[in-house]
Motif scaffolding. Sequence first.
Motif, PDB file in Angstrom:
ATOM      1  N   ILE A  93     -23.141  51.581 -30.860  1.00  0.00           N
ATOM      2  CA  ILE A  93     -22.159  52.686 -30.758  1.00  0.00           C
ATOM      3  C   ILE A  93     -21.001  52.661 -30.063  1.00  0.00           C
ATOM      4  O   ILE A  93     -19.691  52.883 -30.176  1.00  0.00           O
ATOM      5  N   ILE A 147     -16.912  52.575 -30.555  1.00  0.00           N
ATOM      6  CA  ILE A 147     -16.038  53.546 -30.047  1.00  0.00           C
ATOM      7  C   ILE A 147     -14.933  52.886 -29.173  1.00  0.00           C
ATOM      8  O   ILE A 147     -13.741  53.382 -29.417  1.00  0.00           O
ATOM      9  N   PRO A 199     -18.869  60.706 -32.763  1.00  0.00           N
ATOM     10  CA  PRO A 199     -20.257  60.024 -32.932  1.00  0.00           C
ATOM     11  C   PRO A 199     -21.123  60.382 -31.704  1.00  0.00           C
ATOM     12  O   PRO A 199     -22.438  60.590 -31.920  1.00  0.00           O
ATOM     13  N   ALA A 222     -19.899  56.323 -36.036  1.00  0.00           N
ATOM     14  CA  ALA A 222     -19.100  55.447 -35.324  1.00  0.00           C
ATOM     15  C   ALA A 222     -18.549  54.256 -36.248  1.00  0.00           C
ATOM     16  O   ALA A 222     -17.375  54.074 -36.054  1.00  0.00           O
TER      17      ALA A 222
END
Length: 526
Positions: free
Chosen positions: A87, A91, A273, A326
């Motif tokens: 994640i 990002i 996210p 994400a």
Amino acid sequence: MNLVDFSSSSLSVLPAILALGLAIITRRVLLSLGLGIVSGVLLLNDFSLSASTFYLSSLALSLFVEDGAINFGKMSIVAFLILVGMITALITLSGGTRAFAEWAQSRVKSKRGAKLLAAFLGVFIFIDDYFNSLAVGAISRPVTDRFHVSRAKLAYILDSTAAPMCVIMPASSWGAYIITVIGGILVSHGVTEYSPLSAFAHMIPMNFYAIFALLMVFAVAWFQMDVGPMRRFEYQASTGSRLGDEECGGPSLDDELGIEESSKGNVSDLVVPIIVLIVATISLMIFTGAQTLEESGKAFSVLGAFENTDVGTSLLYGSGMGLISALFTVFKQRMPLPEIGRTMWIGARSMFGAILILFFAWTIGSVISDMETGKFLSTLIQGNLPPQLLPLILFVLSAAMAFSTGTSWGTFGIMLPIAGDLSAATEIALMLPMLSAVLAGAVFGDHCSPISDTTILSATGARCGHIDHVSSQLPYALAGAVVAAFSYLVLGFTDSLTLSLITGFFVFTLVCMFLMWLSRRPGKLA
């Protein structure tokens, strides 16, 4: 398997001391933990090579398989770490971290503001200490980097807001576990004055270390109290000689690992996210707890759901939903699939070091348990002691146990029943202060321990070197412990919470003044 009994021998602390001492001296965590494990394995098996090999193999296998099935409790944490790494990397790829840093920079106007942002996030995300350290680290790191806050300082903020908040919040994985243990203690000693929840609520203001550790975080952030190794890390970060990442575990993802941030990212690419991760995890904790209540025929309540929740399942599926969110942020930018796959691998790989340390920490935890280190340490309080000193003694002993074993929860399990028995045998009115002292001491010892999983994960969340985090946090943890010790001494002799808190705040003020004086003394910084 016949193991040597060390429950009454001082040798029971040898593996823990060896691992801790070597980790601090050599700064090579895996080597130190490995030697601690080997020493314990050999002692337990009377130096038999074949028996030691079989025992160690069984320990290693138990990390993955338990009772003929996958060890879901441990593997769910490993999967959670890998998913959070993915994640974070996605990002970064989406440009969300850059966009959030630019947005925060326009609103957070100072280095102090960046540290306070991390501290406030740490306080508000209290559902679980693992989740707190990794999620708050992912959110705060871009902002603290921009304002040249060292990664060591960020790791300290993460660690000193995670466990202290979880241990005083009933609606957390820690609170649910503690309430369950307390309920059994109250029943076994016939205490009907409190329900388990009301007893926990009464203990919150008596958890002096948690309270003053949290206050210390904000004092350090506001007054720039940098002492010990933290002073050097902050100086290097502020002068630009080191941003705080090189000396704390390697450069950031986008600098070293080849993730090129998108120029099309916006704040929502980071925020959404993380929010999905938080909301999904909390919802799943309530859902899995409600399922357990329904299966046992009990009425639903939010607290009851948290008491009976499946933390591993909730973290795993919550992070899975966060990963899907994400992925959506990069898919909408029409990024090529090979680049997305490569980024996910980079994110997963970034967690491998922390996972390996966790495996070693779990293994030495099992060795220490079989050495019965906790039982030996608990015998140190046997004898003729004034009841008024018991809260302070339990605080110190719980700290020593948590430091040696690297687990606050394990210390809770051993020391809370002992505290209940001692209060029933000496002064029943001191039961709640003594139980609170155990909670506080366990969190303090856990904070200082290099083999604690929460210490490891706080360093991971900040992308800070593990031993750098331990050494730089230690002065602040000790300062909080001094305040707590005086408070428990007053509480034991006066049975007055008000006087104890007044004493605590007075000592806390003196400690902060001393730390401010130390931080302004001339000395070597580079």
